[in-house]
Design an enzyme around this catalytic site. Sequence first.
Site, PDB file in Angstrom:
ATOM      1  N   PRO A   2       0.708  -1.224  -0.071  1.00  0.00           N
ATOM      2  CA  PRO A   2       0.215   0.013   0.094  1.00  0.00           C
ATOM      3  C   PRO A   2       0.780   1.160   0.098  1.00  0.00           C
ATOM      4  O   PRO A   2       0.989   1.761   1.132  1.00  0.00           O
ATOM      5  CB  PRO A   2      -0.956  -0.147   1.265  1.00  0.00           C
ATOM      6  CG  PRO A   2      -0.065  -1.017   2.288  1.00  0.00           C
ATOM      7  CD  PRO A   2       0.858  -1.579   1.521  1.00  0.00           C
ATOM      8  N   GLU A   3       1.175   1.742  -1.134  1.00  0.00           N
ATOM      9  CA  GLU A   3       1.378   3.243  -1.372  1.00  0.00           C
ATOM     10  C   GLU A   3       0.313   3.809  -1.886  1.00  0.00           C
ATOM     11  O   GLU A   3      -0.634   3.267  -2.258  1.00  0.00           O
ATOM     12  CB  GLU A   3       2.683   3.651  -1.884  1.00  0.00           C
ATOM     13  CG  GLU A   3       3.814   2.927  -1.114  1.00  0.00           C
ATOM     14  CD  GLU A   3       5.349   3.453  -1.411  1.00  0.00           C
ATOM     15  OE1 GLU A   3       5.588   4.509  -2.061  1.00  0.00           O
ATOM     16  OE2 GLU A   3       6.278   2.710  -1.169  1.00  0.00           O
ATOM     17  N   ARG A 258      12.663   5.088   9.317  1.00  0.00           N
ATOM     18  CA  ARG A 258      12.612   3.895   8.238  1.00  0.00           C
ATOM     19  C   ARG A 258      13.829   4.229   7.553  1.00  0.00           C
ATOM     20  O   ARG A 258      14.160   5.142   7.007  1.00  0.00           O
ATOM     21  CB  ARG A 258      11.279   3.803   7.486  1.00  0.00           C
ATOM     22  CG  ARG A 258       9.956   4.004   8.441  1.00  0.00           C
ATOM     23  CD  ARG A 258       8.579   4.063   7.750  1.00  0.00           C
ATOM     24  NE  ARG A 258       8.603   2.741   7.153  1.00  0.00           N
ATOM     25  CZ  ARG A 258       7.636   2.401   6.116  1.00  0.00           C
ATOM     26  NH1 ARG A 258       6.842   3.335   5.753  1.00  0.00           N
ATOM     27  NH2 ARG A 258       7.641   1.112   5.983  1.00  0.00           N
TER      28      ARG A 258
END
Length: 269
Positions: A2-3, A258
């Site tokens: 999911p982007e 991240r």
Amino acid sequence: MPEGHTIHRLAKDQTRLLVGRTVRVTSPQGRFADGAARIDGTVLESVEAYGKHLFHWWGTGEIGHVHLGLFGKFRVERSDAVPPPAGEVRMRMVTGGGSEPFTTVDLSGPTACSIDPPEVRAAIIARLGPDPLRRDAKPAVAIERMARSRQPIGALLLDQSVIAGVGNVFRAEALFVNRIDPRRAGRACPEPDLEALWRTIVAMLRKGVREDRIATVDPSELALPRGRVRRGEATYVYHRDVCRRCGSAIRTVALAGRPCWFCPTCQPR
DNA sequence: AACTCATGCGAAT
DNA sequence: TTCGCCTGAGTTT
């Protein structure tokens, strides 16, 4: 996966499959039972994507909100009988039956799945930056934010209040293509570079919607298989050990909590 | 069977 | 900055 491209693709697919129809909504897993009951058997008016958020506009005037988080997935099945749920299904939407097959759309593992009044959608959108995939996006809003910030550009790209829809893969890939070191401060980037970065992101996300996957590498640089690609197989730097362009060892730097993959040679300080 | 990892994000520290 | 949550696929024991 999911982007932002995933969410926009879902909006298109679910518009085609479900909009204008009466939809049976349940929660086989039970954790969305209350929400499902509120809209079960009503008409789905439209499906909207904004960044990584998906909104279902129901005939009741309420709005379903789905955020996939890291693990969320939709599965679609067309069949003559509604299949038993496979695994954890938070929300199940079903149409069809009678003379036509059933269409079953199952949602598993979302971070958010709720039925809310319209103000909730408005509040969510109010804290998002422009979404490069939307026609109403104002690039200048994002570019100005970045151009004024002392935050590293790699952190700014993951900040959904700056740009809505970019995730860890597109961040790394867009910076690589524009030869920008992810640690460089936003305000240390020339504005034309930030404009080019925006255009790159638009193009990458659009391609992602079209192909329903992330394959950022220019086809002239690599013959890509049509099907699903392995991690690092269709990217310049994301999850790669060696730079596809120059052969340097790819490095990562933690930005916004991240790892951001980059090539120290192609993206000089 | 157990363990690892993932394209996200908000709350707690 | 770290932790916790949500789930399933792929890898290792």
